[in-house]
Design an enzyme around this catalytic site. Structure first.
Site, PDB file in Angstrom:
ATOM      1  N   ASP A   1       0.798  -1.274   0.094  1.00 48.71           N
ATOM      2  CA  ASP A   1      -0.049   0.062  -0.110  1.00 48.71           C
ATOM      3  C   ASP A   1       0.950   1.079   0.153  1.00 48.71           C
ATOM      4  O   ASP A   1       2.143   1.343   0.208  1.00 48.71           O
ATOM      5  CB  ASP A   1      -0.807   0.083   1.211  1.00 48.71           C
ATOM      6  CG  ASP A   1      -0.232  -0.506   2.236  1.00 48.71           C
ATOM      7  OD1 ASP A   1       1.003  -0.512   2.507  1.00 48.71           O
ATOM      8  OD2 ASP A   1      -1.090  -1.166   3.165  1.00 48.71           O
TER       9      ASP A   1
ATOM     10  N   ASN B   1      -7.739  -3.170  14.157  1.00 44.86           N
ATOM     11  CA  ASN B   1      -9.030  -3.566  13.771  1.00 44.86           C
ATOM     12  C   ASN B   1      -9.225  -4.700  12.734  1.00 44.86           C
ATOM     13  O   ASN B   1     -10.253  -5.003  12.281  1.00 44.86           O
ATOM     14  CB  ASN B   1      -9.906  -2.261  13.209  1.00 44.86           C
ATOM     15  CG  ASN B   1      -9.210  -1.919  11.716  1.00 44.86           C
ATOM     16  OD1 ASN B   1      -8.288  -2.326  11.423  1.00 44.86           O
ATOM     17  ND2 ASN B   1      -9.507  -0.822  11.309  1.00 44.86           N
TER      18      ASN B   1
ATOM     19  N   HIS C   1      -7.408  -5.126  10.064  1.00 43.07           N
ATOM     20  CA  HIS C   1      -7.059  -4.668   8.567  1.00 43.07           C
ATOM     21  C   HIS C   1      -5.689  -5.257   8.082  1.00 43.07           C
ATOM     22  O   HIS C   1      -4.953  -5.562   8.946  1.00 43.07           O
ATOM     23  CB  HIS C   1      -6.941  -3.234   8.326  1.00 43.07           C
ATOM     24  CG  HIS C   1      -5.732  -2.644   8.731  1.00 43.07           C
ATOM     25  ND1 HIS C   1      -6.159  -1.265   9.465  1.00 43.07           N
ATOM     26  CD2 HIS C   1      -4.619  -2.536   8.726  1.00 43.07           C
ATOM     27  CE1 HIS C   1      -4.916  -0.662   9.722  1.00 43.07           C
ATOM     28  NE2 HIS C   1      -4.065  -1.480   9.378  1.00 43.07           N
TER      29      HIS C   1
ATOM     30  N   GLU D   1      -9.774  -1.983   5.153  1.00 39.72           N
ATOM     31  CA  GLU D   1     -10.255  -1.941   6.511  1.00 39.72           C
ATOM     32  C   GLU D   1     -11.428  -2.723   6.692  1.00 39.72           C
ATOM     33  O   GLU D   1     -12.197  -3.179   5.541  1.00 39.72           O
ATOM     34  CB  GLU D   1     -10.581  -0.366   6.716  1.00 39.72           C
ATOM     35  CG  GLU D   1      -9.489   0.634   6.465  1.00 39.72           C
ATOM     36  CD  GLU D   1      -8.887   0.915   7.932  1.00 39.72           C
ATOM     37  OE1 GLU D   1      -8.882  -0.054   8.407  1.00 39.72           O
ATOM     38  OE2 GLU D   1      -8.273   1.881   8.012  1.00 39.72           O
TER      39      GLU D   1
HETATM   40  C1  F6R Z   1       1.476  -1.486   6.096  1.00 40.67           C
HETATM   41  C2  F6R Z   1       0.241  -2.338   6.065  1.00 40.67           C
HETATM   42  C3  F6R Z   1      -0.732  -2.466   7.483  1.00 40.67           C
HETATM   43  C4  F6R Z   1      -0.027  -2.588   8.714  1.00 40.67           C
HETATM   44  C5  F6R Z   1      -0.936  -2.380   9.960  1.00 40.67           C
HETATM   45  C6  F6R Z   1       0.052  -2.548  11.376  1.00 40.67           C
HETATM   46  O1  F6R Z   1       1.815  -1.617   4.825  1.00 40.67           O
HETATM   47  O2  F6R Z   1      -0.317  -2.898   5.375  1.00 40.67           O
HETATM   48  O3  F6R Z   1      -1.752  -3.218   7.291  1.00 40.67           O
HETATM   49  O4  F6R Z   1       0.709  -3.739   8.537  1.00 40.67           O
HETATM   50  O5  F6R Z   1      -1.244  -1.386   9.952  1.00 40.67           O
HETATM   51  O6  F6R Z   1       0.978  -1.679  11.508  1.00 40.67           O
HETATM   52  P1  F6R Z   1       1.996  -1.566  12.572  1.00 40.67           P
HETATM   53  O7  F6R Z   1       3.035  -2.777  12.080  1.00 40.67           O
HETATM   54  O8  F6R Z   1       2.564  -0.296  12.391  1.00 40.67           O
HETATM   55  O9  F6R Z   1       1.206  -1.849  13.714  1.00 40.67           O
END
Ligand code: F6R
Length: 242
Positions: free
Chosen positions: A67, A136, A138, A143
């Site tokens: 992303d 959550n 994702h 989301e």
């Molecule tokens: C990032 C991504 C997100 C993160 C998730 C957890 O490329 O795709 O799904 O893996 O938001 O973020 P952290 O690791 O910062 O807790």
């Protein structure tokens, strides 16, 4: 699903690095799906250390990231492009044209989604997709409520996701409201998936991912249906599963 419970973040990172390095040794031109955020940083540091010690080569690896924020130029210090260059691409000396991240500041984001999906298709299958998880549930920036069959698309970030990521920005107002993300359908096409989770904040999402109902309200729950998923989770993130 194969679940590996480890003591802490460091052990999670080391285990994940073992799996990824083995994959690269078996297939030096593997396609790796990569994530950003705090979770994979320890893994990336392990890869850098291993390369320095053992000379593992990444020159033929191809990468696709999950992303990118919409609205940030790629040179912005908070873009995922900058994150990946600093944390992985430069230290591992992966050739620039082998790395792919959606562009978040084109004039036509829908066209960019199509272009990115085609790039992923043209690489064949992603051999190993690394995933973190949002509290959550994702994966990528899919989301809750995202379609299980979706491909690369524009997503409105939930307020909780913007709050969680505000730690990297000067203020919450600077956190982008949208992103381009690989879809859950795209992620599910990967040959193998490695999901990493560390810390209490992820415990509820991990319980749902492993034991919960398969529902678009918890995007990671779809991983229960994938034939080759490994979850490396530390004790705190696993604490609600016992
Ligand atoms: C990032 C991504 C997100 C993160 C998730 C957890 O490329 O795709 O799904 O893996 O938001 O973020 P952290 O690791 O910062 O807790």
């Amino acid at each position: 699903m194969k679940i590996i419970v480890v003591e802490d973040y460091q052990e999670m990172s080391k285990k994940a690095a073992e799996i990824l390095i083995k994959k690269v040794h078996e297939n030096p031109s593997a396609v790796l799906g990569l994530a950003t955020g705090s979770t994979p940083v320890g893994l990336y540091n392990e890869l850098i250390e291993d390369r320095q010690k053992n000379g593992t080569s990444y020159k033929d690896i191809r990468t696709v990231n999950l992303d990118e924020y919409i609205g940030l130029p790629k040179e912005d210090k908070n873009s995922y492009f900058t994150f990946m260059c600093e944390h992985l691409f430069k230290p591992l000396e992966i050739p620039n044209d082998h790395t792919h991240i959606p562009k978040g500041n084109t004039t036509d984001h829908l066209e960019e989604c199509d272009r990115y999906e085609k790039i992923i298709e043209s690489l064949g299958q992603v051999d190993l997709q690394i995933l973190g998880i949002g509290s959550n549930g994702h994966i990528g920036f899919n989301e809750p409520g995202s379609s299980f069959t979706g491909n690369t698309h524009i997503i409105d970030l939930k307020e909780s996701t913007r709050q969680a990521n505000a730690r990297f920005f000067e203020s919450i107002d600077d956190v982008p409201k949208q992103a381009i993300t690989m879809g859950v359908g795209t992620i599910m096409k990967s040959r193998e998936i490695l999901l990493l989770a560390s810390g209490k904040a992820k415990a509820e999402a991990i319980r749902g991912t492993i034991h919960g109902e398969i529902t678009e309200e918890l995007p990671a729950s779809i991983l229960q249906t994938h034939p080759n998923v490994t979850i490396i989770v530390d004790k705190e993130a696993y604490s609600l599963c016992e």
